[in-house]
Design a protein around this motif. Structure first.
Motif, PDB file in Angstrom:
ATOM      1  N   PRO A 108       9.405  -3.743  -0.293  1.00  0.00           N
ATOM      2  CA  PRO A 108      10.124  -3.694   1.297  1.00  0.00           C
ATOM      3  C   PRO A 108       9.123  -2.924   2.242  1.00  0.00           C
ATOM      4  O   PRO A 108       8.143  -2.247   1.803  1.00  0.00           O
ATOM      5  CB  PRO A 108      11.205  -2.533   0.556  1.00  0.00           C
ATOM      6  N   VAL A 109       9.584  -3.392   3.476  1.00  0.00           N
ATOM      7  CA  VAL A 109       9.047  -2.729   4.674  1.00  0.00           C
ATOM      8  C   VAL A 109       9.164  -1.451   4.809  1.00  0.00           C
ATOM      9  O   VAL A 109      10.412  -0.821   4.836  1.00  0.00           O
ATOM     10  CB  VAL A 109       9.187  -3.420   6.007  1.00  0.00           C
ATOM     11  N   GLY A 110       8.078  -0.446   4.627  1.00  0.00           N
ATOM     12  CA  GLY A 110       8.170   0.846   5.081  1.00  0.00           C
ATOM     13  C   GLY A 110       6.911   1.508   4.605  1.00  0.00           C
ATOM     14  O   GLY A 110       5.919   0.827   4.639  1.00  0.00           O
ATOM     15  N   PRO A 111       6.693   2.946   4.387  1.00  0.00           N
ATOM     16  CA  PRO A 111       5.521   3.540   4.140  1.00  0.00           C
ATOM     17  C   PRO A 111       5.112   2.955   2.873  1.00  0.00           C
ATOM     18  O   PRO A 111       5.612   2.643   1.960  1.00  0.00           O
ATOM     19  CB  PRO A 111       5.999   5.289   4.065  1.00  0.00           C
ATOM     20  N   LEU A 112       3.687   2.863   3.040  1.00  0.00           N
ATOM     21  CA  LEU A 112       2.946   2.260   2.074  1.00  0.00           C
ATOM     22  C   LEU A 112       2.537   2.889   0.784  1.00  0.00           C
ATOM     23  O   LEU A 112       1.759   3.971   0.823  1.00  0.00           O
ATOM     24  CB  LEU A 112       1.805   1.207   2.593  1.00  0.00           C
ATOM     25  N   ASN A 113       2.808   2.620  -0.290  1.00  0.00           N
ATOM     26  CA  ASN A 113       2.484   3.089  -1.544  1.00  0.00           C
ATOM     27  C   ASN A 113       1.292   2.199  -2.057  1.00  0.00           C
ATOM     28  O   ASN A 113       1.880   1.156  -2.687  1.00  0.00           O
ATOM     29  CB  ASN A 113       3.625   3.311  -2.678  1.00  0.00           C
ATOM     30  N   ARG A 114       0.199   2.241  -2.043  1.00  0.00           N
ATOM     31  CA  ARG A 114      -0.890   1.303  -2.349  1.00  0.00           C
ATOM     32  C   ARG A 114      -0.677   0.759  -3.992  1.00  0.00           C
ATOM     33  O   ARG A 114      -0.776  -0.478  -4.265  1.00  0.00           O
ATOM     34  CB  ARG A 114      -2.250   1.541  -1.889  1.00  0.00           C
ATOM     35  N   THR A 115      -0.610   1.729  -4.732  1.00  0.00           N
ATOM     36  CA  THR A 115      -0.568   1.347  -6.353  1.00  0.00           C
ATOM     37  C   THR A 115       0.651   0.511  -6.592  1.00  0.00           C
ATOM     38  O   THR A 115       0.414  -0.491  -7.229  1.00  0.00           O
ATOM     39  CB  THR A 115      -0.407   2.631  -6.981  1.00  0.00           C
ATOM     40  N   GLU A 116       1.841   0.954  -5.828  1.00  0.00           N
ATOM     41  CA  GLU A 116       3.171   0.154  -6.298  1.00  0.00           C
ATOM     42  C   GLU A 116       2.847  -1.435  -5.742  1.00  0.00           C
ATOM     43  O   GLU A 116       3.155  -2.424  -6.391  1.00  0.00           O
ATOM     44  CB  GLU A 116       4.224   0.767  -5.760  1.00  0.00           C
ATOM     45  N   ALA A 117       2.382  -1.334  -4.514  1.00  0.00           N
ATOM     46  CA  ALA A 117       2.310  -2.656  -3.755  1.00  0.00           C
ATOM     47  C   ALA A 117       1.321  -3.707  -4.582  1.00  0.00           C
ATOM     48  O   ALA A 117       1.426  -4.679  -4.768  1.00  0.00           O
ATOM     49  CB  ALA A 117       1.653  -2.434  -2.447  1.00  0.00           C
ATOM     50  N   LYS A 118       0.046  -2.909  -5.046  1.00  0.00           N
ATOM     51  CA  LYS A 118      -0.915  -3.771  -5.641  1.00  0.00           C
ATOM     52  C   LYS A 118      -0.314  -4.170  -6.953  1.00  0.00           C
ATOM     53  O   LYS A 118      -0.540  -5.406  -7.587  1.00  0.00           O
ATOM     54  CB  LYS A 118      -2.277  -2.987  -6.009  1.00  0.00           C
ATOM     55  N   THR A 119       0.526  -3.315  -7.744  1.00  0.00           N
ATOM     56  CA  THR A 119       1.107  -3.927  -9.142  1.00  0.00           C
ATOM     57  C   THR A 119       1.867  -5.091  -8.818  1.00  0.00           C
ATOM     58  O   THR A 119       2.075  -5.803  -9.633  1.00  0.00           O
ATOM     59  CB  THR A 119       1.845  -2.695  -9.661  1.00  0.00           C
ATOM     60  N   ALA A 120       2.768  -4.945  -7.739  1.00  0.00           N
ATOM     61  CA  ALA A 120       3.481  -5.973  -7.469  1.00  0.00           C
ATOM     62  C   ALA A 120       2.839  -7.316  -7.341  1.00  0.00           C
ATOM     63  O   ALA A 120       3.200  -8.527  -7.748  1.00  0.00           O
ATOM     64  CB  ALA A 120       4.623  -5.535  -6.458  1.00  0.00           C
ATOM     65  N   VAL A 121       1.814  -7.247  -6.525  1.00  0.00           N
ATOM     66  CA  VAL A 121       1.106  -8.519  -6.322  1.00  0.00           C
ATOM     67  C   VAL A 121       0.325  -9.069  -7.558  1.00  0.00           C
ATOM     68  O   VAL A 121       0.431 -10.312  -7.567  1.00  0.00           O
ATOM     69  CB  VAL A 121      -0.095  -8.110  -5.361  1.00  0.00           C
ATOM     70  N   ALA A 122       0.148  -8.173  -8.251  1.00  0.00           N
ATOM     71  CA  ALA A 122      -0.946  -8.529  -9.702  1.00  0.00           C
ATOM     72  C   ALA A 122       0.240  -9.468 -10.373  1.00  0.00           C
ATOM     73  O   ALA A 122      -0.178 -10.437 -11.125  1.00  0.00           O
ATOM     74  CB  ALA A 122      -1.304  -7.545 -10.581  1.00  0.00           C
ATOM     75  N   THR A 123       1.529  -9.265 -10.463  1.00  0.00           N
ATOM     76  CA  THR A 123       2.518  -9.888 -11.272  1.00  0.00           C
ATOM     77  C   THR A 123       2.699 -11.456 -10.765  1.00  0.00           C
ATOM     78  O   THR A 123       3.352 -12.328 -11.442  1.00  0.00           O
ATOM     79  CB  THR A 123       3.908  -9.495 -11.116  1.00  0.00           C
ATOM     80  N   LEU A 124       2.267 -11.871  -9.471  1.00  0.00           N
ATOM     81  CA  LEU A 124       2.394 -13.221  -8.791  1.00  0.00           C
ATOM     82  C   LEU A 124       1.748 -14.400  -9.561  1.00  0.00           C
ATOM     83  O   LEU A 124       0.429 -14.305 -10.158  1.00  0.00           O
ATOM     84  CB  LEU A 124       2.014 -13.128  -7.572  1.00  0.00           C
ATOM     85  N   ALA A 125       2.438 -15.652  -9.891  1.00  0.00           N
ATOM     86  CA  ALA A 125       1.743 -16.694 -10.525  1.00  0.00           C
ATOM     87  C   ALA A 125       2.290 -17.693  -9.604  1.00  0.00           C
ATOM     88  O   ALA A 125       3.570 -18.013  -9.407  1.00  0.00           O
ATOM     89  CB  ALA A 125       2.190 -16.717 -11.817  1.00  0.00           C
TER      90      ALA A 125
END
Length: 421
Positions: A108-125
């Motif tokens: 979601p658009v908001g203050p960035l939690n880098r760890t959570e955002a990277k974890t979400a990106v890592a799941t993409l296929a």
């Protein structure tokens, strides 16, 4: 004595006040709103099946996108609220109606939690369809609210597969809403149709389009666009250059946009007072397929046609924007009533359209004009083309003179020794 006591008391009171201010700075600042809305950016990533293609530096397009996202997340400014949306990431079936609804907000658009955002990106296929139009509609809704800068960065490797919902029309509708949202697009190893569609989306909202063929290019460009959201907003002013200086529009300091036909000249006028410096820069974008080997020329000339200074740049088909600039300092005058000098700016391009490519409308042109106080010291202004090189020239002359004296003395000494022996 009484005066000294009062002075000492005043000094003690001042020190106490300063100490109190230093001891409790956080409370004073926390109660004051800064009045600046946080800039918002949403990265929209194509996760369709074609992202499996391995043609970016030996790896897949998806791997390049993930690496770019991780680097950008690490470098995102603290003041930027960032979100991530995907398209074609979840539905693997063949039902077009379902596939064209496949867009979801990954972070979601908001203050960035880098760890959570990277974890979400890592799941993409890489998975399904390419619903660019629906994804842009949802992304615009994600960014609604607030007065800060709003930007969508769309990264895709193919055309929208959900026609008749034309992504260009969606972008035009977003622009017509007047919410100040800009869409920048990046094409991963794009073909001509993909390039045309992504360029159209960007042009509709005043954004930029960039073709990407390497991982480093992708990381750098996405990072630049995210950083740009944190910059102060400058609204370009539309203008229309003339065919000659006499009819050219008079410009002041600011950012201007125009359209220039292939191989065309555009003229603009700027008044420069004594003691001021003109700084101008121009960028021309090839927003369609053009022939390789092209360039842009920016000239500053007098109203009588004498060239003052020029800037030029060339490209060979590997860039989407060609930029150049110039500086012209006008010396101060002893006459306080000395008139301003009218400087004519000429912009010329040598782009040529590829076969079958439309030449209208003209190429997007962006002109920056800045008239500032000229450097106060003479050595800061170019003199006879040498500028600060006069220092080097003087040192070289002095060193040469001293070297000549030493060499002459040594020569005479050696001759004297030879005669003696």
């Amino acid at each position: 004595m009484i005066t000294r006591q009062r002075l000492a008391a005043g000094v003690c009171a001042l020190l106490a006040a300063l100490t109190a201010g230093m001891a409790f700075p956080a409370g004073a600042v926390a109660d004051e709103p800064d009045g600046t809305a946080a800039p918002k950016v949403e990265l929209v990533l194509d996760v369709s099946g074609s992202m499996r293609t391995r043609d970016i530096d030996g790896g897949s397009r998806m791997a390049a996108a993930k690496q770019a996202f991780n680097e950008v997340l690490d470098a995102t400014p603290e003041e930027v609220q960032l979100g991530i949306r995907t398209l074609g990431a979840n539905y693997r079936g063949e039902d077009r109606k379902t596939g064209c609804k496949d867009t979801a907000q990954l972070y979601p658009v908001g203050p960035l939690n880098r760890t959570e955002a990277k974890t979400a990106v890592a799941t993409l296929a890489p998975t399904g369809w390419t619903p660019i139009g629906p994804a842009l509609q949802k992304a615009a809704a994600d960014l609604k609210g607030g007065d800060g800068t709003r930007r969508i960065v769309l990264i895709s490797d193919g055309e929208d597969t959900c026609q008749p919902l034309d992504p260009c029309e969606v972008a035009r509708e977003i622009a017509a809403q007047g919410i100040g949202l800009t869409i920048d697009t990046l094409g991963l190893v794009p073909d001509a149709k993909t390039r045309d569609q992504l360029s159209c989306i960007a042009d509709a909202t005043g954004g930029t389009y960039t073709s990407v063929r390497h991982k480093e290019e992708l990381s750098d460009r996405v990072g630049q666009l995210v950083d740009r959201a944190a910059d102060p907003v400058v609204t370009p002013v539309a203008t229309e250059g003339a065919a000659d200086c006499a009819k050219a529009p008079a410009l002041k300091s600011g950012l201007y946009t125009d359209r220039e036909e292939f191989g065309q000249q555009r003229w603009y006028r700027v008044d420069v007072n004594p003691g001021q410096e003109l700084r101008a820069a121009v960028s021309v974008a090839d927003d369609r397929t053009v022939r390789p080997d092209y360039g842009v020329l920016l000239r500053a000339v007098t109203v009588h046609g004498r060239e003052i200074v020029r800037g030029e740049a060339a490209g060979t088909g590997r860039t989407d924007v060609v930029s150049t600039g110039l500086r012209y300092p006008k010396a101060k005058s002893d006459d306080d009533n000395a008139p301003a000098e009218t400087v004519c700016l000429q912009v010329t391009n040598s782009f040529a359209a590829a076969d079958g490519v439309k030449t209208t409308p003209g190429l997007p042109l962006e002109l920056t004009v800045d008239v500032v106080g000229a450097p106060g010291k003479a050595h800061d202004v170019a003199a006879f083309g040498l500028g600060r090189g006069w220092w080097l020239l003087g040192v070289l002359v002095l060193v040469g003179f001293l070297a000549g004296l030493v060499w002459g003395w040594l020569s005479r000494w050696r001759v004297a020794i030879w005669r003696t022996n």
